[in-house]
Design an enzyme around this catalytic site. Structure first.
Site, mmCIF file in Angstrom:
data_model
loop_
_atom_site.group_PDB
_atom_site.id
_atom_site.type_symbol
_atom_site.label_atom_id
_atom_site.label_comp_id
_atom_site.label_asym_id
_atom_site.label_seq_id
_atom_site.Cartn_x
_atom_site.Cartn_y
_atom_site.Cartn_z
ATOM 1 N N CYS A 344 0.825 -1.208 0.000
ATOM 2 C CA CYS A 344 0.000 0.000 0.000
ATOM 3 C C CYS A 344 0.855 1.253 0.000
ATOM 4 C CB CYS A 344 -0.949 -0.025 1.180
ATOM 5 S SG CYS A 344 -2.014 -1.463 1.061
ATOM 6 N N GLU A 345 1.560 1.462 -1.072
ATOM 7 C CA GLU A 345 2.399 2.645 -1.277
ATOM 8 C C GLU A 345 2.402 2.910 -2.776
ATOM 9 O OE1 GLU A 345 4.685 4.255 0.900
ATOM 10 O OE2 GLU A 345 4.503 2.920 2.632
#
Ligand code: PLP
Length: 424
Positions: A344-345
């Site tokens: 989640c980046e």
């Protein structure tokens, strides 16, 4: 791209004689895959290039410290370049004689220094005046003598990524070359130290060898100056840094190019040579194999979402690094896509705007030149188990590191409230 080690046969990607798709189906993804032959061929090319001069080639453990891979280097009579006591520990475990282990790093703790002295390593490559005092003190405490070389900073630009340029004056590494004579004069007076050499390491992924000449000339001048002052050294350690092929069009220098350039200068000093290659020994020998989980089309972009991301291979995110990516099965059609991981980046990508075979859910991709600074820089970010590692030898493969599991990931955690049942 690396015709002898990773290549297509009838549209299917092989590592040596192992078909990667079948292997991936059998063991699951993601995994790092290494070709033993590629590693051994690289070792040979280094040995061949430097065979006419007394040279100790110390593999840089930080590029990949898998024990089985370390063992291959050890069996081929290489030494080991380390940057922590943990790497010394793994090196000794893999069979390296401490007399072939060098140890650099700007922040060696007392515990780490004590560990190195206790093991009797070949050389501490020291990076500051304060470190010299501390090693002398700790050696005295143990009743031993420690060998040191002083890492000097020749202030040359290796023309590589700023994060891996280490020989510029402004970098944290080594001591300024102008200060070196003064520091040597202090060091040779220490009772518990043998001052045996000089060390420098100007950077990594160096594609043009000319900065090496500049660095080696500057350090050779220092060696001559020291001789005049009555300080005789034995070893000239020029570090690592030779670049490798990441893009198909890259044409990295070979060990022979480095040898031709620096040996004439090193010979004049009469010192024995030490090299510390990491990336150029293991980088091209490894690939990261990952599976496509989903594909999706957004308005302006096609995304290929794979089961491996910055947790496994952080180089694209940190260094903007390019890794060539091949579909394990050739397709008839290309797309331009961002190949991204599950983390989640937004920075979690393996490639951006990359022309690649039009792969679909379930297909496999091979991220090339991932043998160095791949697994060794991997993390458990997003609670992802680190990837499995596999070594190929001809038509055989060996799992050399199992995939981590969830129990392993929580093993070291302690719940201080475990008696307070309702509190957690
Ligand atoms: C990282 C490092 C190396 C290895 O560099 P490569 O670019 O992988 O060859 C060698 N010596 C020192 C001191 C290092 O920090």
């Amino acid at each position: 791209m690396f015709e002898n080690y990773f290549f297509y046969k009838d549209g299917e990607l092989y590592c040596e004689n192992v078909p990667i798709k079948e292997l991936a189906k059998e063991v699951g993804t993601p995994f790092y895959l290494y070709s033993k032959k590629a590693i051994e061929d690289k070792i040979k090319s280094y040995k061949e290039a430097f065979k006419n001069y007394p040279t100790l080639i110390c593999y840089a453990a930080k590029s990949n410290s898998n024990l089985t891979l370390l063992k291959i280097f050890q069996k081929n009579d290489l030494g080991l370049d380390t940057v922590s006591a943990g790497e010394i520990y793994k090196g000794v475990l893999a069979g390296f004689s401490p007399e072939k282990i060098v140890y650099a790093g700007v922040g060696k703790t007392d515990r780490e220094i004590t560990y190195g002295i206790d093991k009797g390593i070949f050389s501490f490559n020291v990076e500051s005046g304060q470190e010299i005092d501390v090693i002398d003190y700790l050696a005295g405490k143990l009743g031993k003598k420690a060998n040191i070389s002083i890492r000097v900073n020749p202030d040359v630009n290796p023309k590589t990524h700023p994060y891996i340029s280490t020989g510029l004056r402004k970098s944290k590494f080594g001591i300024d070359i102008e200060e070196a004579v003064k520091v040597y004069k202090k060091a040779v007076k220490k009772k518990n130290l043998n001052v045996i050499g000089v060390h420098c390491h100007i950077g990594s992924q160096i594609l043009d060898v000319s900065p090496y000449r500049e660095a080696v000339e500057k350090v050779a001048d220092l060696v001559f100056q020291l001789k005049k002052d009555g300080i005789e050294l034995k070893y000239f350690d020029i570090g690592g840094g030779l670049g490798i092929k990441y893009k198909p069009e890259d044409n990295p220098p070979k060990p022979k190019d480095l040898a031709d350039l620096i040996l004439p200068i090193v010979k004049e000093t009469g010192l024995q040579l030490i090299l510390e290659p990491g990336r150029s020994l293991i980088g091209e020998a490894g690939a990261l194999i990952t599976q496509v989980i989903f594909t999706k089309n957004k308005k302006d972009k096609h995304f290929i979402i794979v089961d491996s991301g910055m947790n496994d291979l952080i180089r694209p995110s940190v260094y903007d690094a390019y890794h060539h990516i091949l579909s394990v099965e050739k397709k008839n059609k290309d797309v331009v896509a961002d190949i991204v991981g599950p983390i989640c980046e937004t920075g979690d990508f393996l490639a951006l705007d990359r022309k690649i075979d039009d792969v679909e859910r379930g297909d496999y991709l091979s991220v090339l030149s991932a043998g160095a600074y791949g697994s060794s820089m991997s993390s458990n970010y997003n609670v992802r188990p680190r990837a499995m590692e596999i070594l190929v030898d001809g038509d055989k493969f060996f799992i050399i590191k199992e995939r981590e599991d969830y129990d392993y990931l929580v093993e070291k955690e302690i719940n201080p409230f475990k008696n307070l049942k309702n509190k957690i």
